[in-house]
Scaffold this motif. Structure first.
Motif, PDB file in Angstrom:
ATOM      1  N   UNK A 179       3.364  -4.931 -10.492  1.00 54.32           N
ATOM      2  CA  UNK A 179       2.305  -5.771 -11.053  1.00 54.32           C
ATOM      3  C   UNK A 179       0.968  -5.547 -10.358  1.00 54.32           C
ATOM      4  N   UNK A 180       1.007  -5.302  -9.044  1.00 57.59           N
ATOM      5  CA  UNK A 180      -0.223  -4.981  -8.314  1.00 57.59           C
ATOM      6  C   UNK A 180       0.128  -4.301  -7.011  1.00 57.59           C
ATOM      7  N   UNK A 181      -0.842  -3.575  -6.463  1.00 52.32           N
ATOM      8  CA  UNK A 181      -0.651  -2.901  -5.193  1.00 52.32           C
ATOM      9  C   UNK A 181      -0.446  -1.409  -5.357  1.00 52.32           C
ATOM     10  N   UNK A 182      -0.216  -0.753  -4.214  1.00 56.08           N
ATOM     11  CA  UNK A 182      -0.031   0.694  -4.202  1.00 56.08           C
ATOM     12  C   UNK A 182       1.099   1.059  -3.238  1.00 56.08           C
ATOM     13  N   UNK A 183       2.342   0.694  -3.581  1.00 57.31           N
ATOM     14  CA  UNK A 183       3.447   1.006  -2.669  1.00 57.31           C
ATOM     15  C   UNK A 183       3.819   2.479  -2.732  1.00 57.31           C
ATOM     16  N   UNK A 184       4.403   2.973  -1.660  1.00 56.34           N
ATOM     17  CA  UNK A 184       4.894   4.349  -1.660  1.00 56.34           C
ATOM     18  C   UNK A 184       6.225   4.441  -2.403  1.00 56.34           C
ATOM     19  N   UNK A 185       6.980   3.346  -2.427  1.00 61.18           N
ATOM     20  CA  UNK A 185       8.252   3.287  -3.143  1.00 61.18           C
ATOM     21  C   UNK A 185       8.466   1.875  -3.673  1.00 61.18           C
ATOM     22  N   UNK A 209       1.667   3.458   5.837  1.00 64.89           N
ATOM     23  CA  UNK A 209       0.304   3.490   6.382  1.00 64.89           C
ATOM     24  C   UNK A 209      -0.233   4.910   6.360  1.00 64.89           C
ATOM     25  N   UNK A 210      -1.507   5.057   6.643  1.00 62.53           N
ATOM     26  CA  UNK A 210      -2.124   6.383   6.708  1.00 62.53           C
ATOM     27  C   UNK A 210      -1.575   7.191   7.881  1.00 62.53           C
ATOM     28  N   UNK A 211      -1.016   6.493   8.901  1.00 67.29           N
ATOM     29  CA  UNK A 211      -0.410   7.175  10.046  1.00 67.29           C
ATOM     30  C   UNK A 211       1.024   7.618   9.761  1.00 67.29           C
ATOM     31  N   UNK A 213       1.423  -2.694  12.277  1.00 65.61           N
ATOM     32  CA  UNK A 213       2.313  -3.662  11.643  1.00 65.61           C
ATOM     33  C   UNK A 213       1.552  -4.750  10.906  1.00 65.61           C
ATOM     34  N   UNK A 214       0.441  -5.181  11.474  1.00 67.75           N
ATOM     35  CA  UNK A 214      -0.384  -6.191  10.819  1.00 67.75           C
ATOM     36  C   UNK A 214      -0.983  -5.620   9.542  1.00 67.75           C
ATOM     37  N   UNK A 215      -1.441  -4.370   9.588  1.00 66.61           N
ATOM     38  CA  UNK A 215      -1.987  -3.735   8.388  1.00 66.61           C
ATOM     39  C   UNK A 215      -0.937  -3.618   7.300  1.00 66.61           C
ATOM     40  N   UNK A 216       0.284  -3.226   7.658  1.00 67.57           N
ATOM     41  CA  UNK A 216       1.359  -3.092   6.680  1.00 67.57           C
ATOM     42  C   UNK A 216       1.729  -4.448   6.091  1.00 67.57           C
ATOM     43  N   UNK A 217       1.770  -5.477   6.921  1.00 71.73           N
ATOM     44  CA  UNK A 217       2.084  -6.819   6.415  1.00 71.73           C
ATOM     45  C   UNK A 217       1.013  -7.298   5.447  1.00 71.73           C
TER      46      UNK A 217
END
Length: 161
Positions: free
Chosen positions: A87-93, A141-143, A55-59
């Motif tokens: 604008x930035x990042x790599x979201x899945x959706x 996440x990768x999981x 959860x911390x990684x996702x946040x």
């Protein structure tokens, strides 16, 4: 009755102290119960600790992602199109959120969007008046766990076609 005689017993010419033997057994049993209690508590706590790390990684990824609506066009009384930009990042959706004057919302998603690309998402509804549009990102996440980030602070009013 003399209880002192019950404690000591002679077997084969040797005296055995049953009380001392029962103290050792009691201590061993207490230690085993304590270890079992620790194991049971750990089995409940461990999944929570492991999930909180994800959860911390996702946040943290949410803070690195920025999506925003660029335009909202009310095409008719029952359809609208929202353009959203990553604008930035790599979201899945990327999620577009259409808000109505009665407080209800509709969402639409797109899964393939590149940085600085704008995607048009179309909505259809009945018997509602469009108010505004927002956008949000979904991080995976990768999981395989996913989280929806808070909507962008950019809120745009929808204009009529």
């Amino acid at each position: 009755m003399n209880f002192g005689l019950l404690i000591n017993e002679v077997k084969g010419g040797k005296m055995y102290n049953k009380k001392a033997l029962s103290d050792v057994v009691t201590i061993v049993l207490i230690i085993l119960l304590a270890l079992a209690a620790v194991g049971i508590i750990w089995s409940f706590i461990r999944p929570t600790i492991e999930r909180s790390g994800t959860g911390i990684d996702l946040a943290a990824e949410c803070f690195k992602t920025d999506v925003a609506p660029t335009t909202c066009r009310n095409n008719s009384l029952t359809t609208a199109t929202i353009n959203v930009q990553l604008k930035k990042g790599n979201p899945s959706e990327v999620i577009a959120i259409l808000e109505f004057t009665d407080g209800s919302t509709l969402i639409n998603r797109t899964s393939s969007i590149n940085i600085l690309e704008t995607k048009a998402l179309t909505f259809a509804w009945t018997n509602k008046i469009v108010k505004s549009a927002k956008a949000a990102a979904v991080i995976t996440s990768t999981e395989g766990e996913s989280a929806t980030c808070d909507p962008s602070p950019v809120v745009i009013e929808c204009s009529s076609a």
